[in-house]
Design an enzyme around this catalytic site. Sequence first.
Site, PDB file in Angstrom:
ATOM      1  N   HIS A 264      -4.605 -28.465 -41.413  1.00 14.40           N
ATOM      2  CA  HIS A 264      -5.274 -27.652 -42.432  1.00 14.40           C
ATOM      3  C   HIS A 264      -6.725 -27.443 -42.036  1.00 14.40           C
ATOM      4  O   HIS A 264      -7.337 -28.332 -41.439  1.00 14.40           O
ATOM      5  CB  HIS A 264      -5.207 -28.344 -43.805  1.00 14.40           C
ATOM      6  N   GLU A 322       2.642 -26.944 -47.505  1.00 14.46           N
ATOM      7  CA  GLU A 322       3.828 -26.139 -47.208  1.00 14.46           C
ATOM      8  C   GLU A 322       5.059 -26.968 -46.890  1.00 14.46           C
ATOM      9  O   GLU A 322       6.188 -26.522 -47.091  1.00 14.46           O
ATOM     10  CB  GLU A 322       3.527 -25.179 -46.044  1.00 14.46           C
TER      11      GLU A 322
HETATM   12  N1  ACO Z   1       0.803 -28.177 -34.803  1.00 12.19           N
HETATM   13  C1  ACO Z   1       0.304 -28.338 -33.557  1.00 12.19           C
HETATM   14  N2  ACO Z   1      -1.001 -28.251 -33.257  1.00 12.19           N
HETATM   15  C2  ACO Z   1      -1.848 -27.988 -34.279  1.00 12.19           C
HETATM   16  C3  ACO Z   1      -1.396 -27.816 -35.595  1.00 12.19           C
HETATM   17  C4  ACO Z   1      -0.010 -27.918 -35.837  1.00 12.19           C
HETATM   18  N3  ACO Z   1       0.503 -27.749 -37.068  1.00 12.19           N
HETATM   19  N4  ACO Z   1      -2.446 -27.562 -36.404  1.00 12.19           N
HETATM   20  C5  ACO Z   1      -3.530 -27.559 -35.623  1.00 12.19           C
HETATM   21  N5  ACO Z   1      -3.176 -27.809 -34.320  1.00 12.19           N
HETATM   22  C6  ACO Z   1      -4.061 -27.932 -33.167  1.00 12.19           C
HETATM   23  C7  ACO Z   1      -4.883 -26.652 -32.989  1.00 12.19           C
HETATM   24  O1  ACO Z   1      -4.245 -25.782 -32.085  1.00 12.19           O
HETATM   25  C8  ACO Z   1      -6.176 -27.200 -32.418  1.00 12.19           C
HETATM   26  O2  ACO Z   1      -6.011 -27.434 -31.055  1.00 12.19           O
HETATM   27  P1  ACO Z   1      -7.144 -26.919 -30.000  1.00 12.19           P
HETATM   28  O3  ACO Z   1      -8.454 -27.408 -30.536  1.00 12.19           O
HETATM   29  O4  ACO Z   1      -6.718 -27.520 -28.711  1.00 12.19           O
HETATM   30  O5  ACO Z   1      -7.039 -25.427 -30.048  1.00 12.19           O
HETATM   31  C9  ACO Z   1      -6.305 -28.579 -33.069  1.00 12.19           C
HETATM   32  O6  ACO Z   1      -4.991 -28.961 -33.469  1.00 12.19           O
HETATM   33  C10 ACO Z   1      -7.198 -28.617 -34.289  1.00 12.19           C
HETATM   34  O7  ACO Z   1      -6.828 -27.596 -35.169  1.00 12.19           O
HETATM   35  P2  ACO Z   1      -7.738 -27.281 -36.442  1.00 12.19           P
HETATM   36  O8  ACO Z   1      -9.061 -26.753 -35.996  1.00 12.19           O
HETATM   37  O9  ACO Z   1      -7.718 -28.455 -37.356  1.00 12.19           O
HETATM   38  O10 ACO Z   1      -6.854 -26.117 -37.086  1.00 12.19           O
HETATM   39  P3  ACO Z   1      -7.338 -24.762 -37.750  1.00 12.19           P
HETATM   40  O11 ACO Z   1      -8.317 -25.041 -38.822  1.00 12.19           O
HETATM   41  O12 ACO Z   1      -7.722 -23.757 -36.736  1.00 12.19           O
HETATM   42  O13 ACO Z   1      -5.959 -24.246 -38.350  1.00 12.19           O
HETATM   43  C11 ACO Z   1      -3.974 -24.254 -39.567  1.00 12.19           C
HETATM   44  C12 ACO Z   1      -5.428 -24.716 -39.559  1.00 12.19           C
HETATM   45  C13 ACO Z   1      -3.942 -22.745 -39.294  1.00 12.19           C
HETATM   46  C14 ACO Z   1      -3.380 -24.515 -40.939  1.00 12.19           C
HETATM   47  C15 ACO Z   1      -3.210 -25.017 -38.466  1.00 12.19           C
HETATM   48  O14 ACO Z   1      -3.260 -26.404 -38.728  1.00 12.19           O
HETATM   49  C16 ACO Z   1      -1.758 -24.547 -38.331  1.00 12.19           C
HETATM   50  O15 ACO Z   1      -1.495 -23.555 -37.651  1.00 12.19           O
HETATM   51  N6  ACO Z   1      -0.787 -25.266 -39.001  1.00 12.19           N
HETATM   52  C17 ACO Z   1       0.603 -24.843 -38.961  1.00 12.19           C
HETATM   53  C18 ACO Z   1       0.825 -23.686 -39.948  1.00 12.19           C
HETATM   54  C19 ACO Z   1       0.771 -24.157 -41.401  1.00 12.19           C
HETATM   55  O16 ACO Z   1       1.319 -25.186 -41.763  1.00 12.19           O
HETATM   56  N7  ACO Z   1       0.101 -23.335 -42.242  1.00 12.19           N
HETATM   57  C20 ACO Z   1      -0.034 -23.602 -43.677  1.00 12.19           C
HETATM   58  C21 ACO Z   1      -1.427 -24.050 -44.009  1.00 12.19           C
HETATM   59  S1  ACO Z   1      -1.586 -24.452 -45.748  1.00 12.19           S
HETATM   60  C22 ACO Z   1      -1.834 -22.945 -46.507  1.00 12.19           C
HETATM   61  O17 ACO Z   1      -2.379 -22.022 -45.961  1.00 12.19           O
HETATM   62  C23 ACO Z   1      -1.326 -22.775 -47.861  1.00 12.19           C
END
Ligand code: ACO
Length: 374
Positions: A264, A322
């Site tokens: 998140h 989610e």
């Molecule tokens: N699976 C694998 N890797 C992940 C995930 C995940 N679910 N979430 C984040 N990462 C990775 C990112 O790619 C990033 O790697 P990098 O720095 O090497 O590029 C690292 O972990 C840190 O990510 P964050 O900066 O914490 O994530 P960001 O704020 O950009 O994105 C998001 C948040 C879009 C929700 C992301 O965690 C994601 O894509 N999750 C999966 C989709 C999801 O569950 N969405 C629902 C969110 S809740 C809502 O909107 C109601």
Amino acid sequence: MSNIYPGLEGVVFAETRLSHVDGQAGRLLLAGHPVEELAPRATFEEAAFLLQQGRLPDSQELASLQEDLEGRRSLPPITMRLLEEATAQGVPAMDALRLAVDSLVLALPAEKMPASPFPLEGLAVLARLPLLVAATYRLGRGERPLEPLSGESTAGLSTAAQLLYLLDGKQPSAERVRALDTYLVTVCDHSSNASTFTLRVIVSTRSDLLSALVGAIGALKGPLHGGAPGPALETVFEIGSAERAEKVLREKLARGERLMGFGHRVYKVYDPRARVLAQAAEALFAADADRELYALARHVEATALRLLEEHKPGRNLQTNVEFYTALLLHGLGLPTALFTPVFAIGRTAGWIAHGREQAAEGRLIRPSLKYVGP
Ligand code: ACO
């Protein structure tokens, strides 16, 4: 003008009284109420009123809101024709919903002014969303949409009861209505999330609320925002049994895929909404759904959290709302295609209230880009 804030992360652009997300403490306040206290008790209508007015309604105010909603639960014929055409062409449910909400502009001229403290366009949409979602579902299965429950019905006239009834024509049990209310309240608002920000940008141009709601629906659809619960549940089904969890999840991460339902932008600890929905799902599954699936989901969650820590050490990727949304809505018998449309019903309460706050703010939202072209 040299600082760039990718994703506008950490940028504060306005004040709000609607919700507060503390991503370090794992705390969510909805107009002053902790989500874990409000969501299991309040109805969706009570939460919508709370966001609109800053306090819970008394019984008369609640009845007035429910009457306002009930009086609007019919669709213009052209909206129904659009849904028929969209489902005949196999258009995804969120696209059909966006199209149908946009067409409600044709219902507005004949609309009565609300007796409750809601904007007319907001109520017009809020009242019809359960009809639109259920009609999309039934038309997609080759079935005729149902007429909403009438005032004499024993199941009550709430948004949650109407939606469950309109899907299958069966009077929903009090437990199922409670579970859906808990879900809708849990997701009714979440500060400056992507769809709410989209809505605020549109309102800030002094465009109308209907346009802003259509824009918000478009933003919610994306898999990084509201589109995640369907894929989250599909992952649990793909895994199928506890001993396959680690292999399947490792392969996904190795392919560079994101695990849906985890991570998140703001929460760096367990999402408090996931906890509320996990409890609601457990209660529902204990009552009438598949307990084995709940146990498998728990195992998948624990494995995913372990592998994410290994994959991105120290990034604190935790379960988000989610993951348990998927489980709860599945327990209520909803197909995955409806998960995001149902999310839209809940979030519309927040969107309407943010529209009001943003309109009072008055300042056009217009950030800048750094030119790097020739
Ligand atoms: N699976 C694998 N890797 C992940 C995930 C995940 N679910 N979430 C984040 N990462 C990775 C990112 O790619 C990033 O790697 P990098 O720095 O090497 O590029 C690292 O972990 C840190 O990510 P964050 O900066 O914490 O994530 P960001 O704020 O950009 O994105 C998001 C948040 C879009 C929700 C992301 O965690 C994601 O894509 N999750 C999966 C989709 C999801 O569950 N969405 C629902 C969110 S809740 C809502 O909107 C109601």
